[in-house]
Design a protein around this motif. Sequence first.
Motif, PDB file in Angstrom:
ATOM      1  N   GLN A 193       0.730  -1.232  -0.049  1.00 57.12           N
ATOM      2  CA  GLN A 193       0.038   0.030   0.111  1.00 57.12           C
ATOM      3  C   GLN A 193       0.840   1.329   0.048  1.00 57.12           C
ATOM      4  OE1 GLN A 193      -2.637  -0.556   3.480  1.00 57.12           O
ATOM      5  NE2 GLN A 193      -3.672  -2.091   2.554  1.00 57.12           N
ATOM      6  N   THR A 194       2.001   1.245   0.889  1.00 52.79           N
ATOM      7  CA  THR A 194       2.598   2.498   1.166  1.00 52.79           C
ATOM      8  C   THR A 194       4.121   2.536   0.143  1.00 52.79           C
ATOM      9  OG1 THR A 194       4.073   1.668   2.782  1.00 52.79           O
ATOM     10  CG2 THR A 194       1.941   2.539   3.211  1.00 52.79           C
ATOM     11  N   GLY A 195       4.524   1.416  -0.345  1.00 48.22           N
ATOM     12  CA  GLY A 195       5.743   1.447  -0.930  1.00 48.22           C
ATOM     13  C   GLY A 195       7.009   1.798  -0.187  1.00 48.22           C
ATOM     14  N   ALA A 196       6.964   1.662   1.079  1.00 49.55           N
ATOM     15  CA  ALA A 196       8.116   1.943   2.073  1.00 49.55           C
ATOM     16  C   ALA A 196       8.879   0.459   2.192  1.00 49.55           C
ATOM     17  CB  ALA A 196       7.502   2.265   3.357  1.00 49.55           C
ATOM     18  N   GLU A 197      10.121   0.534   2.531  1.00 45.87           N
ATOM     19  CA  GLU A 197      10.814  -0.566   2.894  1.00 45.87           C
ATOM     20  C   GLU A 197      10.399  -1.014   4.074  1.00 45.87           C
ATOM     21  OE1 GLU A 197      15.430  -1.683   3.336  1.00 45.87           O
ATOM     22  OE2 GLU A 197      14.985   0.283   2.668  1.00 45.87           O
ATOM     23  N   VAL A 198      10.254  -2.295   4.408  1.00 43.72           N
ATOM     24  CA  VAL A 198       9.845  -2.849   5.527  1.00 43.72           C
ATOM     25  C   VAL A 198      10.815  -3.918   6.156  1.00 43.72           C
ATOM     26  CG1 VAL A 198       7.764  -4.112   6.847  1.00 43.72           C
ATOM     27  CG2 VAL A 198       7.454  -2.266   5.191  1.00 43.72           C
ATOM     28  N   THR A 199      11.309  -3.850   7.275  1.00 47.28           N
ATOM     29  CA  THR A 199      12.203  -4.949   7.848  1.00 47.28           C
ATOM     30  C   THR A 199      11.747  -5.290   9.224  1.00 47.28           C
ATOM     31  OG1 THR A 199      14.015  -3.977   6.838  1.00 47.28           O
ATOM     32  CG2 THR A 199      14.324  -5.535   8.596  1.00 47.28           C
ATOM     33  N   CYS A 200      11.060  -6.745   9.382  1.00 42.58           N
ATOM     34  CA  CYS A 200      10.566  -7.135  10.681  1.00 42.58           C
ATOM     35  C   CYS A 200      11.793  -8.141  11.375  1.00 42.58           C
ATOM     36  CB  CYS A 200       9.514  -8.070  10.423  1.00 42.58           C
ATOM     37  SG  CYS A 200       8.558  -8.656  11.925  1.00 42.58           S
ATOM     38  N   VAL A 201      12.128  -7.735  12.592  1.00 41.76           N
ATOM     39  CA  VAL A 201      13.128  -8.420  13.381  1.00 41.76           C
ATOM     40  C   VAL A 201      12.435  -9.079  14.620  1.00 41.76           C
ATOM     41  CG1 VAL A 201      15.104  -7.869  14.776  1.00 41.76           C
ATOM     42  CG2 VAL A 201      14.746  -6.529  12.749  1.00 41.76           C
ATOM     43  N   GLY A 259      16.067 -14.278  18.174  1.00 40.12           N
ATOM     44  CA  GLY A 259      16.531 -15.619  17.711  1.00 40.12           C
ATOM     45  C   GLY A 259      16.718 -16.240  19.102  1.00 40.12           C
ATOM     46  N   ALA A 260      16.904 -15.743  20.385  1.00 36.84           N
ATOM     47  CA  ALA A 260      17.146 -16.278  21.573  1.00 36.84           C
ATOM     48  C   ALA A 260      15.969 -17.442  22.058  1.00 36.84           C
ATOM     49  CB  ALA A 260      17.432 -15.439  22.645  1.00 36.84           C
ATOM     50  N   GLU A 261      14.649 -17.115  21.484  1.00 36.30           N
ATOM     51  CA  GLU A 261      13.614 -17.609  21.846  1.00 36.30           C
ATOM     52  C   GLU A 261      13.053 -18.978  20.869  1.00 36.30           C
ATOM     53  OE1 GLU A 261       9.877 -15.545  22.788  1.00 36.30           O
ATOM     54  OE2 GLU A 261      10.806 -13.640  23.490  1.00 36.30           O
ATOM     55  N   LEU A 262      13.995 -19.010  19.819  1.00 34.40           N
ATOM     56  CA  LEU A 262      13.701 -20.356  19.340  1.00 34.40           C
ATOM     57  C   LEU A 262      14.494 -21.508  19.630  1.00 34.40           C
ATOM     58  CD1 LEU A 262      14.377 -18.251  15.926  1.00 34.40           C
ATOM     59  CD2 LEU A 262      12.102 -18.909  16.891  1.00 34.40           C
ATOM     60  N   ALA A 263      13.789 -22.814  19.311  1.00 33.83           N
ATOM     61  CA  ALA A 263      14.602 -23.921  19.933  1.00 33.83           C
ATOM     62  C   ALA A 263      15.357 -24.270  18.716  1.00 33.83           C
ATOM     63  CB  ALA A 263      13.582 -25.001  20.243  1.00 33.83           C
ATOM     64  N   ALA A 264      15.023 -24.067  17.283  1.00 35.54           N
ATOM     65  CA  ALA A 264      15.556 -24.439  16.294  1.00 35.54           C
ATOM     66  C   ALA A 264      15.484 -23.677  15.057  1.00 35.54           C
ATOM     67  CB  ALA A 264      15.021 -25.782  15.726  1.00 35.54           C
ATOM     68  N   PRO A 265      16.297 -23.321  14.050  1.00 34.23           N
ATOM     69  CA  PRO A 265      16.136 -22.556  12.959  1.00 34.23           C
ATOM     70  C   PRO A 265      14.820 -22.428  12.492  1.00 34.23           C
ATOM     71  CG  PRO A 265      18.092 -23.580  12.859  1.00 34.23           C
ATOM     72  CD  PRO A 265      17.367 -24.408  13.975  1.00 34.23           C
ATOM     73  N   LYS A 293      21.297 -13.121  15.865  1.00 36.84           N
ATOM     74  CA  LYS A 293      21.973 -14.319  16.150  1.00 36.84           C
ATOM     75  C   LYS A 293      22.351 -14.690  17.563  1.00 36.84           C
ATOM     76  CE  LYS A 293      25.301 -13.268  12.251  1.00 36.84           C
ATOM     77  NZ  LYS A 293      26.663 -13.015  11.651  1.00 36.84           N
ATOM     78  N   PRO A 294      22.690 -15.828  18.109  1.00 39.59           N
ATOM     79  CA  PRO A 294      23.046 -16.223  19.524  1.00 39.59           C
ATOM     80  C   PRO A 294      23.883 -15.142  20.059  1.00 39.59           C
ATOM     81  CG  PRO A 294      23.217 -18.115  17.914  1.00 39.59           C
ATOM     82  CD  PRO A 294      23.291 -16.962  17.091  1.00 39.59           C
ATOM     83  N   GLY A 295      23.334 -14.875  21.274  1.00 40.58           N
ATOM     84  CA  GLY A 295      24.183 -13.892  22.022  1.00 40.58           C
ATOM     85  C   GLY A 295      23.744 -12.346  21.751  1.00 40.58           C
ATOM     86  N   VAL A 296      23.158 -12.156  20.745  1.00 38.09           N
ATOM     87  CA  VAL A 296      22.598 -11.004  20.127  1.00 38.09           C
ATOM     88  C   VAL A 296      21.174 -10.730  20.327  1.00 38.09           C
ATOM     89  CG1 VAL A 296      22.640  -9.083  18.260  1.00 38.09           C
ATOM     90  CG2 VAL A 296      24.370 -10.779  18.666  1.00 38.09           C
ATOM     91  N   THR A 297      20.467  -9.739  21.001  1.00 32.66           N
ATOM     92  CA  THR A 297      19.087  -9.677  21.143  1.00 32.66           C
ATOM     93  C   THR A 297      18.445  -8.846  19.976  1.00 32.66           C
ATOM     94  OG1 THR A 297      19.275  -7.524  22.518  1.00 32.66           O
ATOM     95  CG2 THR A 297      19.531  -9.417  23.824  1.00 32.66           C
ATOM     96  N   ALA A 298      17.089  -8.810  19.748  1.00 32.68           N
ATOM     97  CA  ALA A 298      16.451  -8.230  18.857  1.00 32.68           C
ATOM     98  C   ALA A 298      16.659  -6.549  19.078  1.00 32.68           C
ATOM     99  CB  ALA A 298      15.075  -8.664  18.897  1.00 32.68           C
ATOM    100  N   ASP A 299      16.633  -6.175  20.113  1.00 27.46           N
ATOM    101  CA  ASP A 299      17.043  -4.712  20.466  1.00 27.46           C
ATOM    102  C   ASP A 299      18.172  -4.292  19.742  1.00 27.46           C
ATOM    103  OD1 ASP A 299      14.575  -5.035  21.589  1.00 27.46           O
ATOM    104  OD2 ASP A 299      15.402  -4.715  23.572  1.00 27.46           O
ATOM    105  N   GLU A 300      19.366  -4.984  20.075  1.00 27.48           N
ATOM    106  CA  GLU A 300      20.664  -4.757  19.749  1.00 27.48           C
ATOM    107  C   GLU A 300      20.650  -4.862  18.077  1.00 27.48           C
ATOM    108  OE1 GLU A 300      23.268  -7.431  21.471  1.00 27.48           O
ATOM    109  OE2 GLU A 300      23.214  -6.692  23.450  1.00 27.48           O
ATOM    110  N   LEU A 301      19.905  -5.914  17.414  1.00 21.39           N
ATOM    111  CA  LEU A 301      19.786  -6.060  15.684  1.00 21.39           C
ATOM    112  C   LEU A 301      19.059  -4.534  15.387  1.00 21.39           C
ATOM    113  CD1 LEU A 301      20.562  -7.412  13.433  1.00 21.39           C
ATOM    114  CD2 LEU A 301      18.429  -8.894  13.683  1.00 21.39           C
ATOM    115  N   ILE A 302      18.266  -4.338  16.140  1.00 17.67           N
ATOM    116  CA  ILE A 302      17.446  -2.838  15.634  1.00 17.67           C
ATOM    117  C   ILE A 302      18.438  -1.769  15.541  1.00 17.67           C
ATOM    118  CG2 ILE A 302      15.466  -1.460  16.114  1.00 17.67           C
ATOM    119  CD1 ILE A 302      14.022  -3.938  17.218  1.00 17.67           C
ATOM    120  N   ARG A 303      18.969  -1.588  16.881  1.00 23.28           N
ATOM    121  CA  ARG A 303      20.108  -0.441  16.752  1.00 23.28           C
ATOM    122  C   ARG A 303      21.168  -0.402  15.720  1.00 23.28           C
ATOM    123  NH1 ARG A 303      18.920  -0.816  22.379  1.00 23.28           N
ATOM    124  NH2 ARG A 303      20.315  -2.305  22.861  1.00 23.28           N
ATOM    125  N   GLN A 304      21.765  -1.727  15.334  1.00 22.34           N
ATOM    126  CA  GLN A 304      22.595  -2.002  14.252  1.00 22.34           C
ATOM    127  C   GLN A 304      21.994  -1.403  12.879  1.00 22.34           C
ATOM    128  OE1 GLN A 304      24.122  -5.934  14.200  1.00 22.34           O
ATOM    129  NE2 GLN A 304      24.795  -5.811  16.393  1.00 22.34           N
TER     130      GLN A 304
END
Length: 449
Positions: free
Chosen positions: A362-370, A373-379, A394-405
């Motif tokens: 609808q908007t044409g905007a770029e969308v990234t969903c993060v 991964g720590a809550e996953l038992a398998a890929p 990745k293991p040892g990296v939270t979703a918050d840190e990935l968003i800031r990156q």
Amino acid sequence: MAQTQGGEPGDGAAEVLDRPLPDGVRRRVVQIVADAFGRLTVGELPAQLRQYARFTPSRRAKFAGNAMAAALESDTLFRQRIAEKFKEAQPELCGALDSGAPPPAADPLDVAAAAYVLRPGGWVKLVTAAGEEAQRAHAERADEESRAELERLRGQLAAAREQIRAETEGLRAEAEAARKEAESLHRKLRAALSDVKRGEAALRKARGETEALRAEGQVQVSAAESENRRLKTRLGEAEAALEATRKAAREGRSVEDMRVRLLLDTVLDAAQGLRRELALPPVSVRPAETVDAVEPGRMTPKDIAARALSEHDPAVLDQLLALPQAHLVVDGYNVTKTGYPQMPLEKQRLRLLGQLSQLAAQTGAEVTCVFDGAELAAPVLLAPPRGVRVLFSKPGVTADELIRQLVRAEPPGRPVIVASTDREVADGIARAGARPVASVMLLKRLTRG
């Protein structure tokens, strides 16, 4: 101390140990029983030990140690049978104990364990002496360990002192370098202040010269205005003469025309000379450009105010996504657990990604969903929907840190919107130049369709 009860003096079977069997002696006794255990028939074993008949000696010592020690103490016949088997295995040691002269080179614990099983005369003294010897050995080992620990701590203390000394020397060198740098900066500051003073003096001089030139220009303008008035007067006279000559055009038109043309040429030459004398610059600034006002510029996410809208009104998100090259970053689990936490994680992800795909279309905007991964038992095996980039930390990296990156990876000036109710995430990405929006606002916008 050993006591003799109901027997002749020197009978070891009548002696009683008035203290617990030392641990070292007890382990050797259990090992003697475990080794001799296998050479007895099942009928010769006490009833409580028959279940361990098929065990190996090591397993017997591990699992039946307490039971064997108790049976050896309470069952005299069982102890005698074990003693007979032990005599067959260790005839020299048993003979020395029976003669009352244990081998001097033998381990005191082995001698005490053999004495406990065989019960020769004075066996209590042997067991007690072995216990005391074991305590002394333990105390010596503890003392040696304490001395070794003390030496180690002394070494660490010396190393720490050396490190502190080196760090102190380094800090002193840094302080000296900082002092020299400060002195250099002070010298540069004094030189800069001197340059500023000279510049101010030159500026005052230039202002004086400018005022003098302005005054001179005003004088020249006044002179030019006087000359212009004189020329206008002469022009009026010339026009009058021209009108007069028109009446006599038929008689002497050629002479009068010559006089009029000469007068006009004189006026034009005088005007051009006045322009050259004044040397007025061409007009480069228009009057409208001197009015103070705000020119139109490029709008950023920070420029979009509430505009009489609620903080959680999805219309604000529409305004943000309408910006050129907008990038929407979604804190996945933060949004799903705010909107539909009762669903399983897999269904939460599928529902959110489907709605984000529609929003991207609808908007044409770029969308990234993060997602975290720590809550996953398998890929996760997932095909991202059209228009939506899906990332797991990745293991040892939270979703918050990935968003800031992701926010830091964007070039300055690009509109980046982050949907999350996490205050720490919102504050961090706001400092990085992105625009935080609440998860509730995104859920309302996705529900609206």
